[in-house]
Design a protein around this motif. Structure first.
Motif, PDB file in Angstrom:
ATOM      1  N   ARG A 184       0.851  -1.190   0.000  1.00  0.00           N
ATOM      2  CA  ARG A 184       0.000   0.000   0.000  1.00  0.00           C
ATOM      3  C   ARG A 184       0.885   1.239   0.000  1.00  0.00           C
ATOM      4  NH1 ARG A 184      -3.808  -0.674   5.054  1.00  0.00           N
ATOM      5  NH2 ARG A 184      -1.776  -0.762   6.062  1.00  0.00           N
ATOM      6  N   ILE A 185       0.729   2.075  -0.992  1.00  0.00           N
ATOM      7  CA  ILE A 185       1.585   3.260  -1.149  1.00  0.00           C
ATOM      8  C   ILE A 185       0.774   4.524  -0.940  1.00  0.00           C
ATOM      9  CG2 ILE A 185       2.999   4.596  -2.757  1.00  0.00           C
ATOM     10  CD1 ILE A 185       3.715   1.978  -4.149  1.00  0.00           C
ATOM     11  N   VAL A 186       1.309   5.411  -0.113  1.00  0.00           N
ATOM     12  CA  VAL A 186       0.778   6.764   0.014  1.00  0.00           C
ATOM     13  C   VAL A 186       1.898   7.717  -0.379  1.00  0.00           C
ATOM     14  CG1 VAL A 186      -0.100   8.539   1.574  1.00  0.00           C
ATOM     15  CG2 VAL A 186      -0.879   6.168   1.814  1.00  0.00           C
ATOM     16  N   VAL A 187       1.614   8.607  -1.333  1.00  0.00           N
ATOM     17  CA  VAL A 187       2.602   9.567  -1.830  1.00  0.00           C
ATOM     18  C   VAL A 187       2.257  10.955  -1.300  1.00  0.00           C
ATOM     19  CG1 VAL A 187       3.680  10.597  -3.867  1.00  0.00           C
ATOM     20  CG2 VAL A 187       2.914   8.205  -3.937  1.00  0.00           C
ATOM     21  N   ILE A 188       3.221  11.578  -0.626  1.00  0.00           N
ATOM     22  CA  ILE A 188       3.052  12.946  -0.158  1.00  0.00           C
ATOM     23  C   ILE A 188       3.767  13.861  -1.157  1.00  0.00           C
ATOM     24  CG2 ILE A 188       3.276  14.542   1.765  1.00  0.00           C
ATOM     25  CD1 ILE A 188       1.637  11.980   2.348  1.00  0.00           C
ATOM     26  N   THR A 189       2.985  14.751  -1.779  1.00  0.00           N
ATOM     27  CA  THR A 189       3.520  15.604  -2.832  1.00  0.00           C
ATOM     28  C   THR A 189       3.048  17.038  -2.601  1.00  0.00           C
ATOM     29  OG1 THR A 189       3.799  15.753  -5.248  1.00  0.00           O
ATOM     30  CG2 THR A 189       1.606  15.123  -4.438  1.00  0.00           C
ATOM     31  N   GLY A 190       3.320  17.913  -3.546  1.00  0.00           N
ATOM     32  CA  GLY A 190       2.938  19.304  -3.382  1.00  0.00           C
ATOM     33  C   GLY A 190       2.724  19.975  -4.721  1.00  0.00           C
ATOM     34  N   GLY A 191       2.942  21.290  -4.717  1.00  0.00           N
ATOM     35  CA  GLY A 191       3.637  22.109  -3.769  1.00  0.00           C
ATOM     36  C   GLY A 191       5.010  21.540  -3.369  1.00  0.00           C
ATOM     37  N   GLU A 192       5.500  22.067  -2.262  1.00  0.00           N
ATOM     38  CA  GLU A 192       6.709  21.524  -1.653  1.00  0.00           C
ATOM     39  C   GLU A 192       6.349  21.041  -0.263  1.00  0.00           C
ATOM     40  OE1 GLU A 192       9.411  19.827  -0.344  1.00  0.00           O
ATOM     41  OE2 GLU A 192       9.871  20.509  -2.380  1.00  0.00           O
ATOM     42  N   PRO A 193       6.140  19.728  -0.113  1.00  0.00           N
ATOM     43  CA  PRO A 193       5.640  19.199   1.164  1.00  0.00           C
ATOM     44  C   PRO A 193       6.565  19.416   2.346  1.00  0.00           C
ATOM     45  CG  PRO A 193       6.214  17.418  -0.353  1.00  0.00           C
ATOM     46  CD  PRO A 193       6.247  18.683  -1.142  1.00  0.00           C
ATOM     47  N   LEU A 194       7.874  19.547   2.115  1.00  0.00           N
ATOM     48  CA  LEU A 194       8.801  19.712   3.225  1.00  0.00           C
ATOM     49  C   LEU A 194       8.759  21.114   3.836  1.00  0.00           C
ATOM     50  CD1 LEU A 194      11.939  17.646   2.168  1.00  0.00           C
ATOM     51  CD2 LEU A 194      10.140  17.035   3.795  1.00  0.00           C
ATOM     52  N   LEU A 195       7.914  21.982   3.330  1.00  0.00           N
ATOM     53  CA  LEU A 195       7.661  23.236   4.038  1.00  0.00           C
ATOM     54  C   LEU A 195       6.945  22.975   5.361  1.00  0.00           C
ATOM     55  CD1 LEU A 195       6.542  25.683   1.198  1.00  0.00           C
ATOM     56  CD2 LEU A 195       8.645  25.785   2.534  1.00  0.00           C
TER      57      LEU A 195
END
Length: 208
Positions: free
Chosen positions: A77-88
């Motif tokens: 099961r994959i969840v992708v955290i993206t953005g924008g720039e998520p590391l903000l």
């Protein structure tokens, strides 16, 4: 204790369209906020975090369960955290809760902000508009460089020399310049076979 909240522009269950995990089912969470400002960005509406609703971590994880139903259960099961720039944003608690629920957690980042979170996969896509932080580059599992013009090949090599030896290397044409850049990328990879070609598959098959 007040639960952290994050600005969520959108979330959706689809196929990963780019890079090493291309074609795999994944749930995407797109966070608002970006200070990189790529002129060719295709989600400029993500830049202003204040335009997007703040969601608690619990709300975010519950939405994954509701929107993907049983399809996201079990191994892989994959969840992708993206953005924008998520590391903000500080992503420690988000990744902690996702991993506790058994998800593989992937990050898509320019590397321009300090690292947070506990990641199974980091895709680094460095941008000339705001350089990645040196300490993030060796953490990447995947280096994906967008090719907008010929000078971007040297930009790509600059970071290929700095990633770890197991990092996967991808060249991806900027979508609106694909017709011009694709032949150049093909010839470059033939001469430099450490690189692979990344297409934005989701745009060809018309999924988010």
């Amino acid at each position: 204790m007040i639960e952290p909240r994050l600005p969520v522009m959108e979330s959706f269950y689809t196929l990963q369209g780019e890079g090493f995990h291309q074609g795999r089912a994944a749930y995407f969470i797109r966070l608002g906020g970006c200070d990189v400002g790529c002129v060719w960005c295709d989600v400029k509406e993500s830049w202003d975090a204040s335009r997007h609703p703040l969601r608690t971590i619990s709300e975010i994880t519950e939405e994954i369960k509701v929107n993907s139903s049983s399809h996201l259960e079990g191994a892989g099961r994959i969840v992708v955290i993206t953005g924008g720039e998520p590391l903000l944003h500080n992503l420690d608690e988000l990744t902690r809760q996702l991993k506790r629920k058994g998800y593989q957690v992937h990050l898509e980042t320019s590397g321009s902000s300090p690292i947070s979170g506990n990641w199974d996969w980091i895709c680094l896509s460095p941008k000339k508009f705001k350089f990645p932080l040196p300490e993030i580059v060796p953490l990447a599992h995947e280096l994906k460089v967008v090719i907008y013009n010929k000078s971007d090949f040297e930009w790509a090599e600059r970071f290929a020399r700095r990633v770890n030896r197991d990092c996967k290397l991808y060249l991806q044409p900027e979508w609106d310049r694909s017709a011009k850049m694709n032949p150049l990328i093909i010839e470059y990879i033939k001469s430099n076979p450490k690189w692979e070609f990344s297409l934005q598959l989701h745009k060809y098959i018309n999924v988010p």
